[in-house]
Write an enzyme that holds these catalytic residues in place. Sequence first.
Site, PDB file in Angstrom:
ATOM      1  N   ASP A 180      10.377  -5.772 -11.300  1.00 17.21           N
ATOM      2  CA  ASP A 180      10.039  -5.240 -10.278  1.00 17.21           C
ATOM      3  C   ASP A 180      10.150  -5.096  -9.195  1.00 17.21           C
ATOM      4  OD1 ASP A 180       7.815  -4.572 -12.369  1.00 17.21           O
ATOM      5  OD2 ASP A 180       7.204  -6.649 -11.744  1.00 17.21           O
ATOM      6  N   ASP A 389       2.730  -4.412 -15.587  1.00 13.40           N
ATOM      7  CA  ASP A 389       3.446  -3.230 -15.200  1.00 13.40           C
ATOM      8  C   ASP A 389       1.916  -2.878 -14.748  1.00 13.40           C
ATOM      9  OD1 ASP A 389       5.969  -3.378 -15.019  1.00 13.40           O
ATOM     10  OD2 ASP A 389       6.320  -2.288 -16.471  1.00 13.40           O
ATOM     11  N   CYS A 647     -20.275   8.369 -11.805  1.00 15.85           N
ATOM     12  CA  CYS A 647     -20.178   7.343 -11.595  1.00 15.85           C
ATOM     13  C   CYS A 647     -20.491   6.288 -12.520  1.00 15.85           C
ATOM     14  CB  CYS A 647     -21.801   6.542 -10.808  1.00 15.85           C
ATOM     15  SG  CYS A 647     -22.136   8.479  -9.543  1.00 15.85           S
TER      16      CYS A 647
END
Length: 665
Positions: A180, A389, A647
Amino acid sequence: MLRERTVRLQYGSRVEAVYVLGTQLWTDVYSAAPAGAKTFSLKHSEGVKVEVVRDGEAEEVVTNGKQRWALSPSTTLRLSMAQASTEASSDKVTVNYYEEDGSAPIDQAGLFLTAIEISLDVDADRDGEVEKNNPKKASWTWGPEGQGAILLVNCDRDTPWLPKEDCSDEKVYSKQDLQDMSQMILRTKGPDRLPAGYEIVLYISMSDSDKVGVFYVENPFFGQRYIHILGRQKLYHVVKYTGGSAELLFFVEGLRFPDESFSGLVSIHVSLLEYMAEDIPLTPIFTDTVTFRIAPWIMTPNILPPVSVFVCCMKDNYLFLKEVKNLVEKTNCELKVCFQYMNRGDRWIQDEIEFGYIEAPHKGFPVVLDSPRDGNLKDFPIKQLLGPDFGYVTREPLFETVTSLDSFGNLEVSPPVTVNGKAYPLGRILIGSSFPLSGGRRMTKVVRDFLQAQQVQAPVELYSDWLTVGHVDEFMTFVPIPGKKEFRLLMASTSACYQLFREKQKEGHGEAIMFKGLGGMSSKRITINKILSNESLTQENQYFQRCLDWNRDILKKELALTEKDIIDLPALFKMDEDRQARAFFPNMVNMIVLDKDLGIPKPFGPQVEEECCLETHVRGLLEPLGLACTFIDDISAYHKFLGEVHCGTNVRRKPFTFKWWHMVP
């Protein structure tokens, strides 16, 4: 980047200096001369280029030392070397001083040089590989021809048993964590050892110490250890000089996203320090710098393909869940259900989180933004989403009151647009706010500042405080046009609803009934005639249409839309005791968009020839564009609680193929 420095000679003595390739050494022969000296000559090793600079004019010196130059305050020497030394102090420059008519030197000064190569390198050209000594590595520019390295905030969790994100501590537990990070290489070349008194130091500024971390892999072939060397409390690290040609690999992680007080730029420096005497600070004689920009958090609009659809399982939404499942099965994405042990009775998953992503040339991954709302779903993003990830970020206000406008039904993003020649290739963020000067509800400043600071999706504030809940997804959404790089803005419209109902009334359907078969909705029989004859409802919706038109005008201006880009979906609202709007029937614009498949709240509109005239009207607007309309019954599980399909669902989408660093904010 320090590329020139001065070395002072002293007659009658030997001066040792380390020379860094790519720099220039200057020395003042006049101030180093003994009394009575009027001229000087030079001898130097073949590996050293020596130039006599007089009054700004340079003359290269041959190695034999026969030529003489007059001493004057305006005469200096400029030295450079092209190759690293194989031994310490192996190259030299000798200055012989003479009286005016003397044939033998009255004294001399010696400079013994050790040439080394030092370069701190990163992926400044953004191709995923660390190149050597990019001349633009210390700066950062936007655009397709831009230069400068990119850093990811290490906000995922590669080690499952850790409680927080990887960037929250100073440890690395796996190679996956290193992947990363951005690579940084310190390249050195020179003799086996340096002259005594020299040190190489990596360092960062105090202001960057909470924004960047650097790790070093120790013993890369035998039982690797990941050593944290810079960041937080660690501002510098002494690097061991190993001699010969060496490359030291470091891994750099971002600790913070850009924010109001942080532009996103961080710098890391390497300096060669020179020792003078005990209790005297070391002096930097060379510095190399690299600059990173921390990758912004990027939202994904409805036009991007869906990856996963999230929905909560409740005691009362079995049929809704089933219909959403049937819709998702038509697409190429997966359904992820948040069960009751995790949602704890909170069905509004759209309001709790917003999916986005971060990306660098070497890697990217999704990142969820957690809203300050913190309902009963507050543990869901940390416990169910944060992982390998899959990153996490949140912004919590310290002193501001959290309102409904801080829920992420009030956070949307447009498709890519171009406005007055200014391109927004990643779209623009849309948030709801209060009417100017009204002093109403507004999204908390800490979230607005965060969104603004990402730079790549410049936010637009709309007016949503006229609604009871106050979310932008109650009056607008975007849909793609299949097979084309186009989209349409769908807007709720009370005038479109009244126009449709009047047409049906003229056609003789004034007694068509709404909410047919839903006895629990109201004991009253609601027909087109009753709605059209209700003067207070008509006046209220005329006001609501003005609120909608205010937003329509903002969207047209800020997104460069024309009327042909906008489709009006019929909607009706009723005023609550606070004179704010709530949907009269399920609000169709509050839909879920999955490529061409739309999951639209079933409106239970007036039945004309045994079909809902609202559904028929909407199909007629959208299906000719290649969109497929599925009407989902949300009336008992969501509508009665002041929400709809959008929603109660959330969608993670694929990232843009466009690279954010290619744009110019």
